[in-house]
Design a protein around this motif. Structure first.
Motif, PDB file in Angstrom:
ATOM      1  N   ALA A 111    -109.411 -23.613  38.629  1.00  0.00           N
ATOM      2  CA  ALA A 111    -110.222 -24.567  37.867  1.00  0.00           C
ATOM      3  C   ALA A 111    -111.532 -24.849  38.587  1.00  0.00           C
ATOM      4  N   GLU A 112    -111.473 -24.995  39.917  1.00  0.00           N
ATOM      5  CA  GLU A 112    -112.701 -25.223  40.681  1.00  0.00           C
ATOM      6  C   GLU A 112    -113.625 -24.004  40.625  1.00  0.00           C
ATOM      7  N   VAL A 113    -113.059 -22.811  40.703  1.00  0.00           N
ATOM      8  CA  VAL A 113    -113.867 -21.588  40.627  1.00  0.00           C
ATOM      9  C   VAL A 113    -114.529 -21.483  39.254  1.00  0.00           C
ATOM     10  N   TYR A 114    -113.756 -21.767  38.196  1.00  0.00           N
ATOM     11  CA  TYR A 114    -114.314 -21.694  36.840  1.00  0.00           C
ATOM     12  C   TYR A 114    -115.443 -22.713  36.668  1.00  0.00           C
ATOM     13  N   MET A 115    -115.255 -23.923  37.164  1.00  0.00           N
ATOM     14  CA  MET A 115    -116.292 -24.946  37.059  1.00  0.00           C
ATOM     15  C   MET A 115    -117.602 -24.439  37.653  1.00  0.00           C
ATOM     16  N   ASN A 372    -104.977 -32.643  37.351  1.00  0.00           N
ATOM     17  CA  ASN A 372    -106.402 -32.624  37.701  1.00  0.00           C
ATOM     18  C   ASN A 372    -107.118 -31.471  37.007  1.00  0.00           C
ATOM     19  N   ALA A 373    -106.494 -30.302  37.036  1.00  0.00           N
ATOM     20  CA  ALA A 373    -107.122 -29.119  36.438  1.00  0.00           C
ATOM     21  C   ALA A 373    -107.299 -29.292  34.938  1.00  0.00           C
ATOM     22  N   ALA A 374    -106.306 -29.865  34.253  1.00  0.00           N
ATOM     23  CA  ALA A 374    -106.404 -30.054  32.802  1.00  0.00           C
ATOM     24  C   ALA A 374    -107.526 -31.022  32.453  1.00  0.00           C
ATOM     25  N   VAL A 375    -107.663 -32.100  33.210  1.00  0.00           N
ATOM     26  CA  VAL A 375    -108.739 -33.071  32.962  1.00  0.00           C
ATOM     27  C   VAL A 375    -110.102 -32.419  33.177  1.00  0.00           C
ATOM     28  N   LEU A 376    -110.255 -31.659  34.258  1.00  0.00           N
ATOM     29  CA  LEU A 376    -111.526 -30.989  34.514  1.00  0.00           C
ATOM     30  C   LEU A 376    -111.866 -30.015  33.391  1.00  0.00           C
ATOM     31  N   MET A 377    -110.888 -29.221  32.944  1.00  0.00           N
ATOM     32  CA  MET A 377    -111.155 -28.241  31.892  1.00  0.00           C
ATOM     33  C   MET A 377    -111.558 -28.923  30.588  1.00  0.00           C
ATOM     34  N   ALA A 378    -110.951 -30.047  30.272  1.00  0.00           N
ATOM     35  CA  ALA A 378    -111.317 -30.787  29.060  1.00  0.00           C
ATOM     36  C   ALA A 378    -112.729 -31.343  29.175  1.00  0.00           C
ATOM     37  N   ALA A 379    -113.079 -31.877  30.357  1.00  0.00           N
ATOM     38  CA  ALA A 379    -114.424 -32.420  30.564  1.00  0.00           C
ATOM     39  C   ALA A 379    -115.477 -31.322  30.443  1.00  0.00           C
ATOM     40  N   GLU A 420     -96.140 -30.717  21.739  1.00  0.00           N
ATOM     41  CA  GLU A 420     -96.601 -30.112  20.487  1.00  0.00           C
ATOM     42  C   GLU A 420     -98.121 -30.083  20.428  1.00  0.00           C
ATOM     43  N   ALA A 421     -98.771 -31.139  20.922  1.00  0.00           N
ATOM     44  CA  ALA A 421    -100.229 -31.153  20.980  1.00  0.00           C
ATOM     45  C   ALA A 421    -100.744 -30.037  21.886  1.00  0.00           C
ATOM     46  N   LEU A 422    -100.062 -29.813  23.013  1.00  0.00           N
ATOM     47  CA  LEU A 422    -100.435 -28.723  23.917  1.00  0.00           C
ATOM     48  C   LEU A 422    -100.255 -27.371  23.240  1.00  0.00           C
ATOM     49  N   ARG A 423     -99.184 -27.235  22.487  1.00  0.00           N
ATOM     50  CA  ARG A 423     -98.933 -25.974  21.773  1.00  0.00           C
ATOM     51  C   ARG A 423    -100.089 -25.654  20.815  1.00  0.00           C
ATOM     52  N   ASN A 424    -100.627 -26.689  20.176  1.00  0.00           N
ATOM     53  CA  ASN A 424    -101.661 -26.499  19.162  1.00  0.00           C
ATOM     54  C   ASN A 424    -103.084 -26.566  19.708  1.00  0.00           C
ATOM     55  N   ASP A 425    -103.241 -27.021  20.951  1.00  0.00           N
ATOM     56  CA  ASP A 425    -104.578 -27.212  21.508  1.00  0.00           C
ATOM     57  C   ASP A 425    -104.576 -26.856  22.991  1.00  0.00           C
ATOM     58  N   HIS A 426    -104.744 -25.572  23.285  1.00  0.00           N
ATOM     59  CA  HIS A 426    -104.808 -25.184  24.700  1.00  0.00           C
ATOM     60  C   HIS A 426    -105.833 -24.096  24.990  1.00  0.00           C
ATOM     61  N   ASP A 427    -106.630 -23.734  23.984  1.00  0.00           N
ATOM     62  CA  ASP A 427    -107.643 -22.704  24.238  1.00  0.00           C
ATOM     63  C   ASP A 427    -108.605 -23.125  25.346  1.00  0.00           C
ATOM     64  N   PHE A 428    -108.932 -24.422  25.416  1.00  0.00           N
ATOM     65  CA  PHE A 428    -109.866 -24.896  26.446  1.00  0.00           C
ATOM     66  C   PHE A 428    -109.303 -24.706  27.852  1.00  0.00           C
ATOM     67  N   LEU A 429    -107.961 -24.633  27.978  1.00  0.00           N
ATOM     68  CA  LEU A 429    -107.331 -24.452  29.287  1.00  0.00           C
ATOM     69  C   LEU A 429    -107.315 -22.991  29.730  1.00  0.00           C
ATOM     70  N   ARG A 431    -109.771 -20.756  29.488  1.00  0.00           N
ATOM     71  CA  ARG A 431    -111.049 -20.207  29.928  1.00  0.00           C
ATOM     72  C   ARG A 431    -111.029 -19.951  31.433  1.00  0.00           C
ATOM     73  N   GLY A 432    -111.617 -18.843  31.814  1.00  0.00           N
ATOM     74  CA  GLY A 432    -111.642 -18.487  33.224  1.00  0.00           C
ATOM     75  C   GLY A 432    -110.285 -18.115  33.772  1.00  0.00           C
ATOM     76  N   ASP A 433    -109.312 -17.891  32.872  1.00  0.00           N
ATOM     77  CA  ASP A 433    -107.945 -17.550  33.280  1.00  0.00           C
ATOM     78  C   ASP A 433    -107.347 -18.644  34.168  1.00  0.00           C
ATOM     79  N   VAL A 434    -107.752 -19.907  33.939  1.00  0.00           N
ATOM     80  CA  VAL A 434    -107.272 -21.010  34.767  1.00  0.00           C
ATOM     81  C   VAL A 434    -105.815 -21.296  34.453  1.00  0.00           C
ATOM     82  N   PHE A 435    -105.529 -21.734  33.249  1.00  0.00           N
ATOM     83  CA  PHE A 435    -104.156 -21.783  32.736  1.00  0.00           C
ATOM     84  C   PHE A 435    -103.972 -20.522  31.903  1.00  0.00           C
TER      85      PHE A 435
END
Length: 470
Positions: A111-115, A372-379, A420-429, A431-435
């Protein structure tokens, strides 16, 4: 520290054992120990082998061998074990030597590398404030014919009349009146100070401690802000120290979010800011002294909050904390000062360097690397897509009419809803092969099968009160 400096420290302090620690997928620390003679500079490159098939959510039995690679910058002399130095490790595949994608620490590093690759920021600072309970006694069990838990504390309001730990001291903490009481009502002052001083001796930068709102020993110890990975490392070290200092005094510490019904639960308030080239990016002339970039970051966190909560509030018990009137945020909005909003802009952060947001939803049961990584990726997604956070919630929610309050989106009401929300909304995670898709799928599977379904299948004690005579 460098590997050479770690080895020199071992000689200087006459270390005899080296404890190698890492975090498993759900968020529990694991460890094994080697004699100091087995550690040399090459160990920091080659790593040491262990059985990955015995770790929850990791390898199958036919591909069980994995490597732990000690990270010298995490070296800490263990204050509870004789002549022992502890280090946090990264996990690698022993054949390809690639970093293991299900290692939570690896997710945080990526996540830090992607940022940095986005050019938006080069540092994400996190200041974590874990709340927790210290009890004098705990008993619990569940089997085919019984299920119960029993908690007790000399501070518990229920002991005022002479309960199991009733001592006639008359200094119990009234329900929801535990914020900042003086000793002797605050019976844990010396214990928390010992935690604070021990942490600082171990290189963990604690900036304060205090009693929290709930009765029966609710505490808070605050960490100084640090970059994403370092802040997660510090939280793991602090949790280890808290549990062991409590045990040393014959007590027991828990980071379970809501152990006591009808009282405040424990959160992990997360202070967050982005910096670039030594300059704070959240400071500006907008609402609450924030920049346009900060508002977009808030927009991204709020938009993806239900999915984020699958990582930051990762237990079925987490959602018992989100009850109106108990200080946990239930409204997915933001505000300057208002603590009933999911994101608060601290009013005392008046200088540009201290400008930040406080995400109040997470709880201390989370795996901090993933949270921490999920919050950063969303921001970052919010900044990239210029997501509007909407209007702030500056009113007292307890005075708002139902129809007006209903305009604000709410946090999920269960772990199942968050998953279920994660199942439907995780494309933002992704990016950069982070998640990776594998990490997301494994997390959803583990939480569903091992926790959501396990709790769903078992009768609850209150169901007997409701239905036994049906």
């Amino acid at each position: 520290m460098t590997p050479r400096e770690v080895l020199a420290l071992c000689r200087q302090k006459e270390i005899q054992a080296v404890d190698l620690r890492f975090m498993d997928f759900p968020g529990m620390q694991k460890h094994f120990t080697i004699p100091v003679e087995a550690l040399d500079e090459q160990s920091f490159e080659d790593g040491l082998t262990f059985d990955g098939s015995s770790i929850h959510g990791w390898q199958a039995i036919n591909e069980s061998d994995m490597l732990v690679v000690p990270q010298p910058e995490t070296a800490m002399i263990d204050p509870f074990m004789a002549s022992t130095l502890a280090m946090t490790c990264n996990i690698q595949d022993p054949i390809t030597r690639s970093d293991y994608n299900r290692d939570p620490r690896n997710v945080a590093r990526k996540a830090e590398v992607y940022m940095r690759s986005t050019g938006i920021a080069d540092i994400a600072y996190f200041g974590l404030e874990p709340e927790f309970f210290i009890f004098d006694q705990v008993r619990f069990d569940q089997n085919e014919h019984e299920g119960f838990y029993h908690l007790d504390s000399v501070e518990g309001e229920w002991n005022r009349g002479g309960g199991e730990l009733g001592t006639g001291r008359g200094q119990q903490v009234r329900r929801r009146e535990g914020y900042f009481p003086m000793p002797p009502t605050d019976s844990l002052q010396e214990l928390r100070t010992e935690i604070m001083l021990t942490a600082r001796e171990c290189g963990i930068d604690v900036i304060g401690q205090h009693h929290e709102v709930a009765t029966a020993g609710q505490c808070e110890v605050d960490l100084k802000f640090a970059p994403l990975l370092a802040s997660a490392d510090a939280l793991l070290g602090l949790k280890y120290l808290i549990k062991n200092v409590a045990a040393k005094h014959g007590k027991t510490a828990t980071f379970m979010p809501k152990p006591i019904w009808n009282d405040n639960g424990s959160g992990l308030h997360m202070h967050f800011s982005l910096w670039k080239s030594g300059e704070p990016l959240f400071s500006g002339s907008g609402y609450g002294g924030m920049s346009e970039l900060a508002m977009h970051a808030i927009g991204g966190i709020l938009k993806h909050a239900p999915a984020i909560l699958a990582f930051s509030c990762p237990t079925t018990n987490s959602y018992k904390r989100f009850v109106p009137g108990f200080d946990a945020p239930v409204n997915l909005t933001y505000s300057f000062r208002n603590r009933s909003a999911a994101i608060r802009i601290p009013v005392h952060a008046s200088s540009s360097e201290s400008r930040r947001i406080e995400f109040r939803c997470p709880d201390p049961a989370c795996n901090p690397y993933l949270a921490n990584a999920a919050v950063l990726m969303a921001a970052l997604d919010g900044v990239q897509r210029k997501i509007d956070p909407g209007m702030p919630l500056d009113k007292d929610v307890y005075d708002l009419p139902t129809e007006e309050l209903g305009e604000y989106p709410k946090v999920p009401t269960s772990l199942a809803d968050a998953v279920e929300a994660l199942r439907n909304d995780h494309d933002f995670l992704l990016r950069g092969d982070v998640f990776t898709e594998d990490v997301i799928d494994t997390w959803i599977w583990y939480k569903t099968e091992r926790e959501i379904e396990a709790v769903r299948q078992r009768p609850h004690p209150w169901e007997f009160a409701l239905y036994y005579d049906a």
